[in-house]
Design a protein around this motif. Structure first.
Motif, PDB file in Angstrom:
ATOM      1  N   PHE A  62      41.272  42.001  27.229  1.00 11.72           N
ATOM      2  CA  PHE A  62      41.048  41.040  28.304  1.00 11.72           C
ATOM      3  C   PHE A  62      42.005  39.878  28.155  1.00 11.72           C
ATOM      4  CE2 PHE A  62      36.481  42.420  27.570  1.00 11.72           C
ATOM      5  CZ  PHE A  62      36.546  43.414  28.512  1.00 11.72           C
ATOM      6  N   ASP A  63      42.342  39.295  29.283  1.00  9.54           N
ATOM      7  CA  ASP A  63      43.128  38.076  29.264  1.00  9.54           C
ATOM      8  C   ASP A  63      42.148  36.910  29.175  1.00  9.54           C
ATOM      9  OD1 ASP A  63      45.004  36.100  29.494  1.00  9.54           O
ATOM     10  OD2 ASP A  63      45.172  36.278  31.658  1.00  9.54           O
ATOM     11  N   THR A  64      42.069  36.312  28.014  1.00  8.16           N
ATOM     12  CA  THR A  64      41.123  35.217  27.814  1.00  8.16           C
ATOM     13  C   THR A  64      41.791  33.851  27.883  1.00  8.16           C
ATOM     14  OG1 THR A  64      41.431  35.358  25.426  1.00  8.16           O
ATOM     15  CG2 THR A  64      39.613  36.623  26.370  1.00  8.16           C
ATOM     16  N   THR A  65      43.059  33.840  28.217  1.00  8.40           N
ATOM     17  CA  THR A  65      43.783  32.570  28.237  1.00  8.40           C
ATOM     18  C   THR A  65      43.357  31.743  29.445  1.00  8.40           C
ATOM     19  OG1 THR A  65      45.613  33.556  29.467  1.00  8.40           O
ATOM     20  CG2 THR A  65      45.800  33.517  27.071  1.00  8.40           C
ATOM     21  N   ALA A  66      43.025  30.518  29.164  1.00  7.89           N
ATOM     22  CA  ALA A  66      42.749  29.521  30.196  1.00  7.89           C
ATOM     23  C   ALA A  66      41.704  29.970  31.213  1.00  7.89           C
ATOM     24  CB  ALA A  66      44.051  29.125  30.908  1.00  7.89           C
ATOM     25  N   ARG A  92      42.337  38.618  37.600  1.00  6.40           N
ATOM     26  CA  ARG A  92      43.080  37.468  38.108  1.00  6.40           C
ATOM     27  C   ARG A  92      44.305  38.004  38.841  1.00  6.40           C
ATOM     28  NH1 ARG A  92      44.429  34.190  33.632  1.00  6.40           N
ATOM     29  NH2 ARG A  92      46.367  35.335  33.470  1.00  6.40           N
ATOM     30  N   TYR A  93      44.575  37.429  39.995  1.00 11.30           N
ATOM     31  CA  TYR A  93      45.737  37.808  40.810  1.00 11.30           C
ATOM     32  C   TYR A  93      46.447  36.555  41.279  1.00 11.30           C
ATOM     33  CZ  TYR A  93      43.639  42.474  41.465  1.00 11.30           C
ATOM     34  OH  TYR A  93      43.109  43.720  41.278  1.00 11.30           O
ATOM     35  N   ARG A  94      47.636  36.771  41.818  1.00 14.44           N
ATOM     36  CA  ARG A  94      48.334  35.766  42.616  1.00 14.44           C
ATOM     37  C   ARG A  94      48.160  36.198  44.062  1.00 14.44           C
ATOM     38  NH1 ARG A  94      49.549  31.191  40.395  1.00 14.44           N
ATOM     39  NH2 ARG A  94      51.185  30.880  41.894  1.00 14.44           N
ATOM     40  N   TYR A  95      47.660  35.281  44.878  1.00 17.01           N
ATOM     41  CA  TYR A  95      47.423  35.588  46.291  1.00 17.01           C
ATOM     42  C   TYR A  95      47.781  34.345  47.094  1.00 17.01           C
ATOM     43  CZ  TYR A  95      44.803  36.600  50.586  1.00 17.01           C
ATOM     44  OH  TYR A  95      44.427  36.800  51.893  1.00 17.01           O
ATOM     45  N   ASN A  96      48.704  34.497  48.011  1.00 12.88           N
ATOM     46  CA  ASN A  96      49.216  33.377  48.815  1.00 12.88           C
ATOM     47  C   ASN A  96      49.697  32.231  47.923  1.00 12.88           C
ATOM     48  OD1 ASN A  96      48.706  34.721  51.211  1.00 12.88           O
ATOM     49  ND2 ASN A  96      46.690  33.791  51.467  1.00 12.88           N
ATOM     50  N   PHE A 102      39.110  37.869  41.283  1.00 13.04           N
ATOM     51  CA  PHE A 102      38.464  38.916  42.075  1.00 13.04           C
ATOM     52  C   PHE A 102      37.348  39.531  41.239  1.00 13.04           C
ATOM     53  CE2 PHE A 102      38.270  43.513  43.094  1.00 13.04           C
ATOM     54  CZ  PHE A 102      37.882  43.447  44.421  1.00 13.04           C
ATOM     55  N   GLU A 103      36.132  39.473  41.754  1.00 12.41           N
ATOM     56  CA  GLU A 103      34.975  40.037  41.069  1.00 12.41           C
ATOM     57  C   GLU A 103      34.494  41.260  41.843  1.00 12.41           C
ATOM     58  OE1 GLU A 103      31.406  37.777  39.165  1.00 12.41           O
ATOM     59  OE2 GLU A 103      30.974  38.074  41.285  1.00 12.41           O
ATOM     60  N   LEU A 149      43.381  41.958  34.028  1.00 13.67           N
ATOM     61  CA  LEU A 149      41.952  42.097  33.774  1.00 13.67           C
ATOM     62  C   LEU A 149      41.501  40.923  32.931  1.00 13.67           C
ATOM     63  CD1 LEU A 149      39.329  43.773  33.953  1.00 13.67           C
ATOM     64  CD2 LEU A 149      40.070  44.937  31.871  1.00 13.67           C
ATOM     65  N   VAL A 150      40.549  40.168  33.444  1.00 15.84           N
ATOM     66  CA  VAL A 150      40.041  39.002  32.750  1.00 15.84           C
ATOM     67  C   VAL A 150      38.784  39.356  31.966  1.00 15.84           C
ATOM     68  CG1 VAL A 150      39.084  36.681  33.067  1.00 15.84           C
ATOM     69  CG2 VAL A 150      41.027  37.425  34.432  1.00 15.84           C
ATOM     70  N   TRP A 151      37.913  40.184  32.563  1.00 20.41           N
ATOM     71  CA  TRP A 151      36.652  40.539  31.898  1.00 20.41           C
ATOM     72  C   TRP A 151      36.055  41.761  32.569  1.00 20.41           C
ATOM     73  CZ3 TRP A 151      31.462  40.603  33.554  1.00 20.41           C
ATOM     74  CH2 TRP A 151      30.508  40.720  32.528  1.00 20.41           C
TER      75      TRP A 151
END
Length: 155
Positions: A62-66, A92-96, A102-103, A149-151
């Motif tokens: 998982f990306d646990t940063t910040a 986590r995404y970049r959008y606009n 996103f869950e 993927l964050v979690w």
């Protein structure tokens, strides 16, 4: 004989005769094994040893940063609830041009949710009765980038 049974039997007979007339032949090879022995290198001997190396499932990276505080609180609330099937995932995404989270939805006909970096609900890109979400970010799946993927529920 009843007419329906007669029809079924006669139809089956027509199908079988048609298949036989196509010249399909089934043969069984009778040649001896290449090595002359059935237990040679062509056919491995059975073994009683376990051939499967069991390993524990590795936890997802998982990306646990910040992670924002609101997201950590959301994760803790998911862990306090009973396990869902399928398990919840948060990406986590970049959008606009912005970072969004996103869950995924726990199941059928439920909305997935996109949050901004401060935890405000932006939209529901999919789910619901139509599967198309609430329509407020219909371009989300096309325009999102930098997936991370964050979690995901580890239970």
């Amino acid at each position: 004989m009843r007419p329906t049974l007669f029809f079924a039997v006669s139809s089956a007979a027509l199908l079988l005769t048609g298949a036989c007339q196509r010249g399909v032949a089934v043969t069984t090879p009778t040649d001896a094994p290449v090595s002359g022995s059935v237990s040679g290198p062509d056919t491995p001997n059975p073994t009683s040893a376990n051939t499967t190396n069991l390993t524990r499932n590795r936890p997802a990276a998982f990306d646990t940063t910040a992670r924002p505080r609101w997201l950590e609180a959301r994760i803790q609330s998911h862990l306090a609830e009973p396990k869902l099937n399928p398990p919840i995932h948060i990406y986590r995404y970049r959008y606009n041009g912005e970072a969004v989270y996103f869950e995924t939805a726990p199941c059928c006909d439920q909305f997935s949710t996109v949050y901004d970096a401060k935890g405000k609900v932006l939209c529901h890109p999919d789910g619901g009765i139509t599967g198309r979400g609430d329509g407020n970010c219909a371009d989300f799946t096309k325009k999102r980038t930098a997936e991370m993927l964050v979690w995901q529920d580890p239970r």
